[in-house]
Write an enzyme that holds these catalytic residues in place. Structure first.
Site, PDB file in Angstrom:
ATOM      1  N   THR A   1       0.580  -4.538  -9.282  1.00  0.00           N
ATOM      2  CA  THR A   1      -0.582  -3.657  -9.315  1.00  0.00           C
ATOM      3  C   THR A   1      -0.701  -3.031 -10.701  1.00  0.00           C
ATOM      4  OG1 THR A   1      -0.330  -3.156  -6.975  1.00  0.00           O
ATOM      5  CG2 THR A   1      -1.617  -1.607  -8.277  1.00  0.00           C
TER       6      THR A   1
ATOM      7  N   ARG B   1      -5.398  -9.824   5.635  1.00  0.00           N
ATOM      8  CA  ARG B   1      -4.896  -8.494   5.264  1.00  0.00           C
ATOM      9  C   ARG B   1      -5.772  -7.905   4.166  1.00  0.00           C
ATOM     10  NH1 ARG B   1      -2.017  -6.316   0.997  1.00  0.00           N
ATOM     11  NH2 ARG B   1      -0.776  -4.496   1.517  1.00  0.00           N
TER      12      ARG B   1
ATOM     13  N   ASP C   1      -4.689  -1.660  -0.004  1.00  0.00           N
ATOM     14  CA  ASP C   1      -5.252  -0.353  -0.339  1.00  0.00           C
ATOM     15  C   ASP C   1      -6.143  -0.374  -1.571  1.00  0.00           C
ATOM     16  OD1 ASP C   1      -2.649  -0.879  -1.604  1.00  0.00           O
ATOM     17  OD2 ASP C   1      -2.950   1.060  -2.570  1.00  0.00           O
TER      18      ASP C   1
ATOM     19  N   THR D   1       0.297   2.735  -6.071  1.00  0.00           N
ATOM     20  CA  THR D   1       0.886   1.417  -5.898  1.00  0.00           C
ATOM     21  C   THR D   1       2.033   1.513  -4.905  1.00  0.00           C
ATOM     22  OG1 THR D   1       1.864  -0.486  -7.023  1.00  0.00           O
ATOM     23  CG2 THR D   1       2.475   1.686  -7.866  1.00  0.00           C
ATOM     24  N   GLY D   2       2.157   0.494  -4.103  1.00  0.00           N
ATOM     25  CA  GLY D   2       3.225   0.476  -3.116  1.00  0.00           C
ATOM     26  C   GLY D   2       2.816  -0.286  -1.878  1.00  0.00           C
TER      27      GLY D   2
END
Length: 134
Positions: free
Chosen positions: A3, A31, A34, A53-54
């Site tokens: 990201t 999927r 975010d 980010t994550g």
């Protein structure tokens, strides 16, 4: 598939946030992470610009980027540092990720609860920082 997050504030205090991602390896068909969800992976308003980010599912579930700004708006004096820290450490689970953020007063926050987060910051005051780990 990393990201790339960016937040900025101009000389008039106007804020912007942007996020780009290569996606998640071995993701489920259909999927949606975010990054394309305003409020989850990124958000900007007159108080702050936030990009995260994550683990995208957690950022979506908790509308992480918006939550940081909302805590400033409704938190009666809550600073960017306090808002970001409370979302990263009290809302997200350990290892879920982190955020970069800037407010209209040029304060920069880069907080995360994962092992590391590639990040960098520069400002007019002379701050120049690049890091991965705490």
């Amino acid at each position: 598939s990393e990201t790339v997050d960016a937040v900025a504030v101009d000389c008039r205090g106007q804020l912007a946030a942007a996020t780009s991602t290569g996606g998640r390896t071995n993701k489920w068909d259909g999927r949606i992470g975010d990054t394309p969800i305003i409020g989850a992976g990124n958000y900007a308003c007159s108080l702050a610009a936030v990009s995260g980010t994550g683990l995208g599912e957690q950022f979506n579930r908790h509308v992480v980027a918006y939550d940081v700004a909302a805590r400033m708006k409704y938190g009666s004096g809550t600073t960017l540092q306090q808002a970001a820290h409370s979302v990263v450490w009290e809302v997200l689970q350990p290892g879920d990720g982190g955020v970069i953020a800037v407010d209209r007063d040029y304060n920069i926050v880069m907080d995360f609860n994962s092992t590391g987060m590639y990040r960098g910051a520069a400002d007019w005051r002379g701050r120049h920082e690049v890091a991965i780990f705490k």
